[in-house]
Design a protein around this motif. Structure first.
Motif, PDB file in Angstrom:
ATOM      1  N   ALA A  28       0.831  -1.201   0.000  1.00 60.21           N
ATOM      2  CA  ALA A  28       0.000   0.000   0.000  1.00 60.21           C
ATOM      3  C   ALA A  28       0.871   1.259   0.000  1.00 60.21           C
ATOM      4  CB  ALA A  28      -0.935  -0.003   1.212  1.00 60.21           C
ATOM      5  N   GLY A  29       1.900   1.266   0.825  1.00 58.12           N
ATOM      6  CA  GLY A  29       2.783   2.431   0.870  1.00 58.12           C
ATOM      7  C   GLY A  29       3.485   2.663  -0.454  1.00 58.12           C
ATOM      8  N   TYR A  30       3.864   1.564  -1.123  1.00 54.93           N
ATOM      9  CA  TYR A  30       4.517   1.679  -2.424  1.00 54.93           C
ATOM     10  C   TYR A  30       3.566   2.301  -3.447  1.00 54.93           C
ATOM     11  CZ  TYR A  30       7.531   0.371  -6.355  1.00 54.93           C
ATOM     12  OH  TYR A  30       8.343   0.391  -7.458  1.00 54.93           O
ATOM     13  N   ALA A  31       2.330   1.841  -3.448  1.00 53.89           N
ATOM     14  CA  ALA A  31       1.338   2.396  -4.372  1.00 53.89           C
ATOM     15  C   ALA A  31       1.157   3.893  -4.131  1.00 53.89           C
ATOM     16  CB  ALA A  31       0.014   1.662  -4.204  1.00 53.89           C
ATOM     17  N   GLU A  32       1.053   4.278  -2.881  1.00 54.72           N
ATOM     18  CA  GLU A  32       0.842   5.690  -2.562  1.00 54.72           C
ATOM     19  C   GLU A  32       2.017   6.552  -3.018  1.00 54.72           C
ATOM     20  OE1 GLU A  32       0.239   5.337   1.611  1.00 54.72           O
ATOM     21  OE2 GLU A  32      -1.573   4.119   1.318  1.00 54.72           O
ATOM     22  N   THR A  33       3.228   6.050  -2.828  1.00 55.35           N
ATOM     23  CA  THR A  33       4.415   6.809  -3.218  1.00 55.35           C
ATOM     24  C   THR A  33       4.403   7.134  -4.702  1.00 55.35           C
ATOM     25  OG1 THR A  33       5.802   5.905  -1.461  1.00 55.35           O
ATOM     26  CG2 THR A  33       6.928   6.700  -3.432  1.00 55.35           C
ATOM     27  N   TRP A  34       4.153   6.136  -5.535  1.00 56.41           N
ATOM     28  CA  TRP A  34       4.299   6.348  -6.969  1.00 56.41           C
ATOM     29  C   TRP A  34       3.058   6.942  -7.609  1.00 56.41           C
ATOM     30  CZ3 TRP A  34       8.891   6.956  -8.448  1.00 56.41           C
ATOM     31  CH2 TRP A  34       9.928   6.317  -7.767  1.00 56.41           C
ATOM     32  N   LEU A  35       1.902   6.769  -6.998  1.00 59.97           N
ATOM     33  CA  LEU A  35       0.728   7.487  -7.502  1.00 59.97           C
ATOM     34  C   LEU A  35       0.860   8.978  -7.203  1.00 59.97           C
ATOM     35  CD1 LEU A  35      -2.110   4.992  -6.551  1.00 59.97           C
ATOM     36  CD2 LEU A  35      -1.134   5.432  -8.821  1.00 59.97           C
ATOM     37  N   GLN A  36       1.425   9.295  -6.054  1.00 57.36           N
ATOM     38  CA  GLN A  36       1.678  10.699  -5.737  1.00 57.36           C
ATOM     39  C   GLN A  36       2.750  11.271  -6.665  1.00 57.36           C
ATOM     40  OE1 GLN A  36       3.136  11.387  -1.782  1.00 57.36           O
ATOM     41  NE2 GLN A  36       2.823  13.593  -1.871  1.00 57.36           N
ATOM     42  N   ASP A  37       3.760  10.473  -6.983  1.00 59.94           N
ATOM     43  CA  ASP A  37       4.834  10.932  -7.865  1.00 59.94           C
ATOM     44  C   ASP A  37       4.288  11.378  -9.214  1.00 59.94           C
ATOM     45  OD1 ASP A  37       7.873  10.855  -8.713  1.00 59.94           O
ATOM     46  OD2 ASP A  37       6.798   9.692 -10.237  1.00 59.94           O
TER      47      ASP A  37
ATOM     48  N   ASP B  56      -5.623  -1.459  -8.424  1.00 57.30           N
ATOM     49  CA  ASP B  56      -4.830  -2.347  -9.276  1.00 57.30           C
ATOM     50  C   ASP B  56      -3.513  -2.709  -8.598  1.00 57.30           C
ATOM     51  OD1 ASP B  56      -6.667  -2.499 -11.272  1.00 57.30           O
ATOM     52  OD2 ASP B  56      -5.719  -0.999 -12.569  1.00 57.30           O
ATOM     53  N   TYR B  57      -2.878  -1.732  -7.961  1.00 59.49           N
ATOM     54  CA  TYR B  57      -1.620  -2.010  -7.261  1.00 59.49           C
ATOM     55  C   TYR B  57      -1.816  -3.082  -6.191  1.00 59.49           C
ATOM     56  CZ  TYR B  57       2.085   1.279  -8.663  1.00 59.49           C
ATOM     57  OH  TYR B  57       3.094   1.914  -9.312  1.00 59.49           O
ATOM     58  N   VAL B  58      -2.799  -2.876  -5.329  1.00 57.45           N
ATOM     59  CA  VAL B  58      -3.015  -3.792  -4.213  1.00 57.45           C
ATOM     60  C   VAL B  58      -3.339  -5.197  -4.723  1.00 57.45           C
ATOM     61  CG1 VAL B  58      -4.482  -4.280  -2.227  1.00 57.45           C
ATOM     62  CG2 VAL B  58      -3.726  -1.932  -2.669  1.00 57.45           C
ATOM     63  N   ALA B  59      -4.192  -5.288  -5.736  1.00 54.11           N
ATOM     64  CA  ALA B  59      -4.565  -6.594  -6.278  1.00 54.11           C
ATOM     65  C   ALA B  59      -3.373  -7.270  -6.953  1.00 54.11           C
ATOM     66  CB  ALA B  59      -5.715  -6.427  -7.270  1.00 54.11           C
ATOM     67  N   ASP B  60      -2.573  -6.516  -7.669  1.00 49.32           N
ATOM     68  CA  ASP B  60      -1.428  -7.083  -8.385  1.00 49.32           C
ATOM     69  C   ASP B  60      -0.422  -7.680  -7.401  1.00 49.32           C
ATOM     70  OD1 ASP B  60       0.250  -7.374 -10.850  1.00 49.32           O
ATOM     71  OD2 ASP B  60       1.539  -5.999  -9.759  1.00 49.32           O
ATOM     72  N   PHE B  61      -0.079  -6.948  -6.367  1.00 49.19           N
ATOM     73  CA  PHE B  61       0.870  -7.460  -5.384  1.00 49.19           C
ATOM     74  C   PHE B  61       0.304  -8.688  -4.664  1.00 49.19           C
ATOM     75  CE2 PHE B  61       2.920  -3.064  -5.104  1.00 49.19           C
ATOM     76  CZ  PHE B  61       4.052  -3.467  -5.813  1.00 49.19           C
ATOM     77  N   ALA B  62      -0.979  -8.644  -4.334  1.00 48.70           N
ATOM     78  CA  ALA B  62      -1.591  -9.776  -3.622  1.00 48.70           C
ATOM     79  C   ALA B  62      -1.581 -11.032  -4.487  1.00 48.70           C
ATOM     80  CB  ALA B  62      -3.022  -9.419  -3.216  1.00 48.70           C
ATOM     81  N   GLU B  63      -1.906 -10.914  -5.764  1.00 46.77           N
ATOM     82  CA  GLU B  63      -1.955 -12.078  -6.659  1.00 46.77           C
ATOM     83  C   GLU B  63      -0.586 -12.739  -6.788  1.00 46.77           C
ATOM     84  OE1 GLU B  63      -3.498 -10.877 -10.392  1.00 46.77           O
ATOM     85  OE2 GLU B  63      -5.562 -10.606  -9.659  1.00 46.77           O
TER      86      GLU B  63
END
Length: 549
Positions: free
Chosen positions: A340-349, A365-372
């Motif tokens: 989640a933190g990774y997604a937030e970093t790069w979406l903000q970027d 999409d980020y959360v689902a991709d990492f979970a899968e």
């Protein structure tokens, strides 16, 4: 599709005129901070422009504006400015010359005093220790565009590019490759100590910006504007394809390492950061291929992200395995984020929060991709690699993660603050590892090895002792580095005693013997003591005193 403006362009004549104008303003960080004040200047660095706009508006109300106001408004804020005001800032190039160069565009159909223009690029001062004061053009930021970034966005001087420039080896070399040059930041640095640089990028717009920046800064870089090709080669293509079969003394790369969900094959890819491959596969492929593009003893340094699978015991085992066993390698993990933190970093970027609906879709999409794919986290760090000078040279025991058989293999996590420019310290650390390997080889041949080195404690290393009130002896003794990687070592009585005595006058073997005898260490304890001293040397708490020193 993209709504990006065409990349700017300069001729040798217009480049010389623009450089002279910017130098005369002067268009520097110091002058801009003096104009805006420290508060507004610092806010602008954080991508907040209102404080700067307020300062400039107040200056205009007081009739106290100058040429620098117009340059700041046009190229740092992305605001409309009077063409007459910008003309005063560019007496040699002129507003029409700036428009022809792709730096500004007319706003509306006004003429004379009513004519207004707006900047089309971010043109910023870039102050470096070497080579000196520069200017760097790139695409406008989200602040200047007032919207999310386009797919073909060309990034300016960012935190990652500064980190890579600081981590790179600055010793002199004949050839270097700047892989994924972007707007050319690494090439600007490389030219200070490399005779010929090849800069590549998948994006033609990136190469156009790089050429612009080389032309603009030619005097400082020691380039001939009429013949940039004498020292710089610009090649378009994907990753290492443009330099297939070629080798370089140095390779630096800030590749598009950002892990982006590929659930939708038609989803946009930001070329400056997203490799368009699933997960961290692009970085894995690159790290595996880089050593083959190095000359003997050639070095590569890059920034990278890597996925950390669920249940992984060692977060660095995966990226370390990507590097060919024939190459030397040193990995430093600087940070780790959960999905989640990774997604937030790069979406903000990418400033996608300016489009809330798109932000929510991308986050999901980020959360689902990492979970899968069973990803528990993402590591970020620096990677150094070297092609051996001689095939079959002896391996080095690093004292850290080192699969067998191996060459120099170090994999460590450093979360403490480090100096921004660690390149020289990292180069020195590698040299100490090489020196230790040479000592071991000498000892195996019946000659004096590590014991014969004359060592001392560097001046920046200090000692700390901690004890409870009333205690007779310290309970914790620390050695702390004041620079470089800023390591901290916990000492015992033996190692603390040796560091206290290491003044560069006596071989370390004699010091080890004296301390061992004083403390009456048995053979097993003595062996651990010797290994601890070796690690203190490798980590920079001890340095060799040479005859010349």
């Amino acid at each position: 599709m993209t709504d990006s403006a065409p990349a700017p362009r300069l001729t040798p004549q217009t480049a010389a005129a623009l450089a002279a104008d910017l130098r005369q303003l002067p268009f520097t960080h110091a002058a801009i901070e003096s104009l805006l004040g420290p508060v507004a200047a610092a806010a602008l660095e954080r991508e907040h422009a209102e404080a700067a706009r307020a300062v400039l508006a107040d200056r205009q109300r007081r009739g106290d504006t100058g040429p620098l106001d117009a340059a700041v408004s046009a190229w740092l804020l992305g605001d409309d400015v009077s063409a007459e005001a910008l003309e005063r800032a560019l007496p040699r190039l002129g507003v029409d010359g700036a428009r022809a160069a792709g730096l500004v565009a007319d706003v509306g159909a006004g003429e004379g005093p009513e004519r207004r223009v707006r900047g089309l690029v971010d043109l910023s001062p870039y102050d470096t220790d070497v080579p000196g004061h520069l200017w760097v053009a790139s695409d406008q930021t989200a602040l200047q565009r007032r919207g999310p970034l386009p797919e073909d966005y060309v990034l300016g001087v960012g935190r990652a590019s500064l980190t890579l420039a600081g981590a790179a080896d600055r010793t002199r070399a004949d050839t270097a490759l700047d892989l994924g040059t972007g707007c050319g930041v690494q090439t600007l640095h490389l030219l200070a100590h490399v005779q010929h640089v090849t800069a590549t990028d998948l994006s033609e717009r990136c190469l156009a910006f790089t050429r612009f920046n080389l032309m603009l800064n030619a005097e400082t870089l020691g380039l001939d504007r009429q013949d940039l090709g004498a020292r710089v080669e610009l090649l378009a293509g994907d990753m290492l394809a443009p330099v297939a079969g070629r080798r370089f003394d140095r390779i630096v790369t800030n590749p598009p390492f950002v892990i982006t969900p590929r659930r939708d094959p038609h989803a946009p890819v930001l070329t400056y950061r997203d490799g368009g491959r699933e997960g961290d596969r692009l970085v894995a492929e690159l790290m595996a291929a880089l050593p083959e593009h190095l000359t003997p003893a050639g070095q590569a340094v890059l920034l990278a992200n890597w996925e950390i699978p669920e249940g992984a015991d060692d977060p660095l085992a995966r990226p370390l395995a990507w590097i060919p066993e024939t190459a030397d390698a040193w990995l430093i993990q600087r940070d780790r984020q959960d999905p989640a933190g990774y997604a937030e970093t790069w979406l903000q970027d990418s400033s996608l929060e300016l489009d809330p609906a798109a932000y929510q879709r991308a986050y999901a999409d980020y959360v689902a991709d990492f979970a899968e794919r069973g990803v528990a986290g993402v590591g970020f760090g620096y990677v150094w690699m070297r092609r051996p000078a001689l095939e079959g040279a002896p391996a080095v025991a690093s004292g850290r993660t080192a699969p067998e058989p191996s060459r120099l293999r170090v994999a460590e996590t450093l979360t403490q603050q480090v100096d921004p420019a660690i390149g020289a310290d990292w180069t020195a650390a590698v040299a100490r590892q090489d020196r230790l390997a040479a000592c071991d080889a000498a000892q195996a041949a019946g000659e004096e090895g590590f014991a014969g080195l004359v060592l001392r404690v560097p001046g920046h290393v200090t000692e700390e002792r901690h004890a409870r009130f009333g205690a007779e002896h310290p309970e914790v003794i620390l050695a702390r580095q004041g620079g470089g990687l800023r390591r901290v070592a916990t000492l015992d009585t033996a190692t603390a005693g040796l560091l206290s005595a290491a003044d560069g006058q006596v071989p370390v073997g004699a010091l080890i013997g004296a301390v061992s005898g004083l403390l009456e260490l048995d053979d097993q304890s003595s062996a651990r003591f010797v290994q601890a001293v070796r690690e203190l040397y490798c980590d920079g708490f001890l340095e060799e005193v040479t005859t010349a020193g």
